[in-house]
Design an enzyme around this catalytic site. Sequence first.
Site, PDB file in Angstrom:
ATOM      1  N   LYS A  74     -23.375 -12.996   2.970  1.00  0.00           N
ATOM      2  CA  LYS A  74     -24.468 -13.796   3.520  1.00  0.00           C
ATOM      3  C   LYS A  74     -25.069 -13.056   4.711  1.00  0.00           C
ATOM      4  O   LYS A  74     -24.336 -12.466   5.524  1.00  0.00           O
ATOM      5  CB  LYS A  74     -23.873 -15.142   3.948  1.00  0.00           C
ATOM      6  CG  LYS A  74     -24.830 -16.216   4.383  1.00  0.00           C
ATOM      7  CD  LYS A  74     -24.047 -17.502   4.610  1.00  0.00           C
ATOM      8  CE  LYS A  74     -24.933 -18.685   4.980  1.00  0.00           C
ATOM      9  NZ  LYS A  74     -24.131 -19.937   5.072  1.00  0.00           N
ATOM     10  N   SER A 150     -25.928 -23.560   2.690  1.00  0.00           N
ATOM     11  CA  SER A 150     -26.839 -22.490   3.029  1.00  0.00           C
ATOM     12  C   SER A 150     -26.451 -21.136   2.459  1.00  0.00           C
ATOM     13  O   SER A 150     -27.217 -20.172   2.551  1.00  0.00           O
ATOM     14  CB  SER A 150     -26.970 -22.385   4.553  1.00  0.00           C
ATOM     15  OG  SER A 150     -25.718 -22.052   5.148  1.00  0.00           O
ATOM     16  N   SER A 174     -21.515 -25.443   3.478  1.00  0.00           N
ATOM     17  CA  SER A 174     -22.364 -24.359   2.979  1.00  0.00           C
ATOM     18  C   SER A 174     -21.684 -23.348   2.077  1.00  0.00           C
ATOM     19  O   SER A 174     -22.353 -22.496   1.496  1.00  0.00           O
ATOM     20  CB  SER A 174     -23.026 -23.631   4.159  1.00  0.00           C
ATOM     21  OG  SER A 174     -24.003 -24.450   4.758  1.00  0.00           O
TER      22      SER A 174
END
Length: 467
Positions: A74, A150, A174
């Site tokens: 990420k 996310s 997330s």
Amino acid sequence: MTAAEIADAVASGRLTARAAVADALARIAALDGRVNAFTDVTGERALSAADALDARLARGEPVGPLAGVPFAVKNLFDVAGLPTRAGSRINRERPPAGRDGALVRRLEAAGAILVGALNMGEYAYDFTGENVHDGPSRNPHDLAHMSGGSSGGSGAALAAGLVPLTLGSDTNGSIRVPSAFCGCFGLKPTYGRLSRAGSFPFVGSLDHLGPMARSTRDLALAYDAMQGPDPDDPVATRRPAEPVLPGLEAGTGDLRIAVAGGYFARGGDPEVFEAVRRAAEALGAAAVVEIPEAARARAAAYVISAAEGAALHLDRLRTRAADFDPAVRDRLLAGAMIPAPLVERAQKFRRWYAGAVAALFETVDVVLAPATPCRAPRGGETTLVLDGVAMPLRPNIGVFTQPLSFIGLPVAAVPVWPEAGLPVGVQVVAAPWREDRALRVARALEAAGLARAPVAVGMESPPQEAA
């Protein structure tokens, strides 16, 4: 191939690290235009690292349990030479990171090879995977649907078969939400278990980092490689590493497994509760427990997230408000106006709630709960229905994840597939520091054939014209 299969093939000489990395890079080039999981591809770095690993193998040197495994992170993880954008427009103007984040370094020390950084919701304040600056990461199982967030790029990259291992972050869900939507396995460890050094924060008192993969064995391999104290993270535990891989296949006969009732048994679509029922049946779990005051815990987590997130971004909100995703900006502005006494009350409740849940884990070892109230919505949707009431979608996808990360419990996310359509997720929740139990149950569900994480149909091989 899974990460474990790649590592075994590389270590045995049946596959070179360069070939494993080159294959991943070719898949990214051929398929990511449809999925939009990657924001940065570090191809030259990856191939150089692969060549160095192959040279060590040729000299007979040890190469680690993740030898040659391509992975991606990420884009809130520091990657040397790249600005740590954290899904934002503003951060990409920052100087490039001087070195990799702690968990990136630990995976590479175990032989894994970084191939890039992944799309995410702006500043991790998102459950959809839709980024206004980089575009949405799409669900490979149906490109018209959300990847979840996310850590949306982390889930999408796995489901598309671009890499076998990714890293994400989880503040309120997330890792678990994209794992559920994209049909992969994820692990949110105990708060403080894995170092967060070299990552961009969202809510310091709630942030976790962890692995996502297409098998529980891969989760265990990555988790074991990343454990250990880190003086660069003041929150990181000083507990020594406690490997979970050796006991992964131990079964669940000695574990007291229950299903979460009450709050966790209402407010969602029938498919999500059916997945929990099927998991409980496969494990022979008949007990039902109620996590006390879960709705209040969710509300308190919401208050603390909004207030701490707003405090972190207050200067940016004052000077660069127009450069935020409007949906993120408005939530942060609202957080900046939360009265301090309300935040204090939320923190006091948090201490009580941690004790109440600890008492619950004196009677059970593992609790099963749904991960999300629905399957992946279509891209662009803004509302979902909870208990017959239309609610804003972005903040409410986390209704079942927030009460658990609020007190830092370890949770494995397990993908379960209905007879047709997109997957749903089951949370396997354990007491603090008992990731081993959560992963043993996840592995048992995988071994029983209930949990699986296939590469999306149509993504098994790159399009012919791109080959």
